[in-house]
Design a protein around this motif. Structure first.
Motif: not given
Length: 498
Positions: A320-330, A361-367
């Motif tokens: 659930v936490r994994f998919w909540r994280g995926r949703l937060r990226i969206a 996600l780390l690469y996305t945070l950097a970009s």
């Protein structure tokens, strides 16, 4: 398989699905790969539940990946117990899966024509049969559309004069074949039906028709299975047949008698019993429903409500936490996504999916300049080390390869990228990584070949400006080397995209 059918129906459906899978693979799509393709099936008991995710009339649908999955996973979504209609849908969609695995990106007419053709596959009395008439749609020699009852099906009968020509079909792009997204008008539905039936008839001629076409189509399939781009391989196979002759032969075939081919003797192995069988938790059901929606517009709010319901049922569930994280990226809430992935990893620190998600996600945070590139690389190091020990999918192996390449650990990068390509020969991003590695090793022409293949592997009609720009950079690098000018391979890692 996930289903809300009762247990006995679920077991029966799964056994039938596996039998169809094995038979289609054995007879129609034989492979030297000892590992079976993995596919997930979502089978609703009620049609109204399916309609929440695919409104237009259909018995089901196949996708190479659900909209929000981190890694592609072939998925079939259907409804109903396993009657003739469900079997027809399953075999149609299963054929799409085999086509993608054996040929890669394919024009719409060919993909749908083959899938329609193999949807009627059946084995009976020790033999297999291919080429049977479609039970739900066919041509008629009259001038008006009609419908007729055909057992559990309502067969739509289309005037043969409205069939599209062979050459017209071959030059139809995806948007023309499937029509505008969301257009459910009667005229548009009729045109799409004509496209599907015309494609089926053309494929039927190429597989079961005159010998000159069967031989050429066999040559095409062999070339495509070896990695040749599908459009080029097909045009090469029929290059000596004038278009007007192809259209005449096709038109004659459409109005004539079409054969059913008997293959055999054939008897498939009995399906294996389920390895694991359990009841889904409430949290798992809510997560699954959220995954089936596209996280855009009002559908994102719908999915978010289901994710929150899942969290309420099981706050400590790492999935659930994994998919909540995926949703937060969206939702572009990247810091909150990081918190969710951190919670998931705390529960399962070696889970390769969670490691892949956090690494990306780390690469996305950097970009997005939330953190520095140096910080991202440093924080990724222990994740990549752990992922290197557990990675099994192409995406996971490719992330490790890309990280090692960026740190100039070329031997390690080569080991992982070759494993990635072996795991999934259709992985475009894996060939992109391999191209960069080859360039760094000074193998410029091989790098160009790998990067060109990455482009060939993109889905039909899809563009990737970064890979295209990288390929142009590779060619420029090769020219500079021939001219004796200084070259810097690292410039091609992030080339301009003009």
């Amino acid at each position: 398989m996930w289903t809300d059918l009762d247990r006995s129906e679920a077991r029966e459906a799964l056994a039938e699905f596996e039998s169809s899978y094995n038979a289609l693979e054995d007879v129609c799509f034989p492979s030297d790969n000892p590992d079976p393709f993995r596919m997930q099936i979502i089978l609703f008991a009620r049609e109204r539940d399916l309609r929440q995710f695919r409104p237009r009339p259909t018995g089901g649908f196949f996708v190479h990946s659900l909209p929000n999955d981190l890694e592609p996973a072939p998925t079939m979504v259907m409804y109903g117990s396993l009657g003739e209609q469900t079997r027809l849908t399953f075999q149609h969609e299963l054929a799409h899966h085999f086509i993608a695995q054996s040929m890669g990106p394919t024009p719409a007419w060919l993909s749908e024509g083959l899938s329609q053709f193999y949807s009627t596959f059946r084995s009976q009395d020790g033999y297999a049969y291919i080429g049977s008439p479609l039970p739900d749609i066919d041509f008629l020699k009259g001038s008006f559309w009609r419908t007729a009852s055909n057992g559990p099906f309502t067969r739509v009968l289309i005037p043969v004069g409205q069939a599209r020509s062979a050459t017209e079909l071959m030059h139809t792009d995806r948007s023309d074949f499937y029509g505008p997204p969301g257009d459910t008008s009667g005229a548009e539905r009729r045109q799409v039906a004509i496209n599907y039936l015309s494609s089926w008839a053309l494929v039927h001629m190429l597989i079961n028709g005159p010998e000159q076409y069967v031989q050429r189509f066999t040559t095409f399939l062999e070339a495509a299975s070896r990695g040749a781009p599908v459009r080029q391989a097909f045009q090469q196979a029929i290059r000596d047949i004038p278009p007007e002759q192809l259209d005449r032969d096709y038109r004659s075939y459409v109005v004539g008698q079409r054969l059913i081919k008997k293959v055999g003797p054939y008897s498939g192995p009995p399906p294996s019993p389920p390895q694991v069988e359990r009841v889904m938790s409430d949290a798992e059901v809510h997560v699954l429903w959220a995954r089936l929606k596209r996280w855009e517009g009002h559908e994102r709010a719908w999915a978010a409500a289901h994710i929150e319901e899942a969290l309420a049922h099981d706050p400590n569930n790492p999935e659930v936490r994994f998919w909540r994280g995926r949703l937060r990226i969206a939702e572009a809430r990247l810091r909150e996504a990081e918190q969710e992935f951190t919670a998931a990893l705390a529960a399962r620190p070696a889970d390769p999916r969670y490691l892949l998600a956090m690494g990306r996600l780390l690469y996305t945070l950097a970009s997005h300049r939330v953190i520095t590139t140096l910080d991202a690389m440093g924080r990724a190091a222990p994740l990549v080390d752990r992922l290197g020990r557990t990675a099994s999918t192409a995406a996971q192996l490719n992330l490790v390869a890309r990280y090692r390449l960026e740190h100039r650990e070329f031997d390690e990068a080569q080991t992982f990228v070759k494993r990635a390509i072996q795991t999934d020969p259709s992985c475009a991003s894996c060939y992109d990584t391999y191209g960069m590695l080859l360039l760094e090793q000074g193998r410029v022409m091989e790098a160009i070949s790998a990067e060109s293949h990455a482009l060939d592997l993109l889905p039909e009609g899809m563009e990737n400006p970064l890979i295209e720009a990288r390929l142009r950079c590779f060619y420029a690098h090769e020219k500079a080397a021939r001219d004796g000018a200084p070259t810097r391979p690292e410039k091609c890692f992030k080339p301009p995209r003009q």
